[in-house]
Design a protein around this motif. Structure first.
Motif: not given
Length: 135
Positions: A24-46
């Protein structure tokens, strides 16, 4: 007391078996694509939402196989942990970074690992992947 972020992420593999990583912009570490879940989302929807936002990639739930649930210190946020639902899938076409992504990288997991991998990826996900047959 540390904060816990609930995220969903994907191990996306190309035809050569390499793993797609994002930074991500302005960060150092590489990670898997994805991100934070919204309050009303299950993991797959997020995960489906995040993949569309970050990579303009539409993958249905039927293309994603659960790898497991993992916990580790957050790579880019102090005093924060991530609780992650991780899935895996074959990536059938090229993708480009969008939204907050700065860079993509393909990781050959048979080679020595670079120093700039997020803790969740290095300590939890890669060992779990090594125990499974490839896609």
């Amino acid at each position: 007391m540390p904060t816990t972020l609930h995220i969903a992420a994907a191990c996306l593999f190309d035809e050569r078996g390499r793993l797609l990583l994002v930074r991500k912009r302005n960060t150092r570490f590489f990670m898997l694509p994805g991100g934070k879940r919204e309050a009303d989302e299950d993991a797959l929807a997020a995960l489906e939402r995040e993949l569309l936002e970050e990579l303009e990639l539409q993958l249905g739930a039927d293309a994603l196989q659960p790898l497991g649930q993992f916990q580790a210190p957050a790579a880019n946020e102090a005093d924060t942990w991530v609780q992650a639902d991780i899935y895996r899938a074959a990536l059938l076409h090229a993708v480009q970074p969008a939204a907050e992504l700065e860079e993509l990288r393909w990781l050959d997991t048979t080679l020595p690992l670079p120093d700039d991998l997020a803790p969740l990826l290095r300590e939890q996900v890669l060992p779990a992947l090594q125990r499974l047959p490839s896609l």
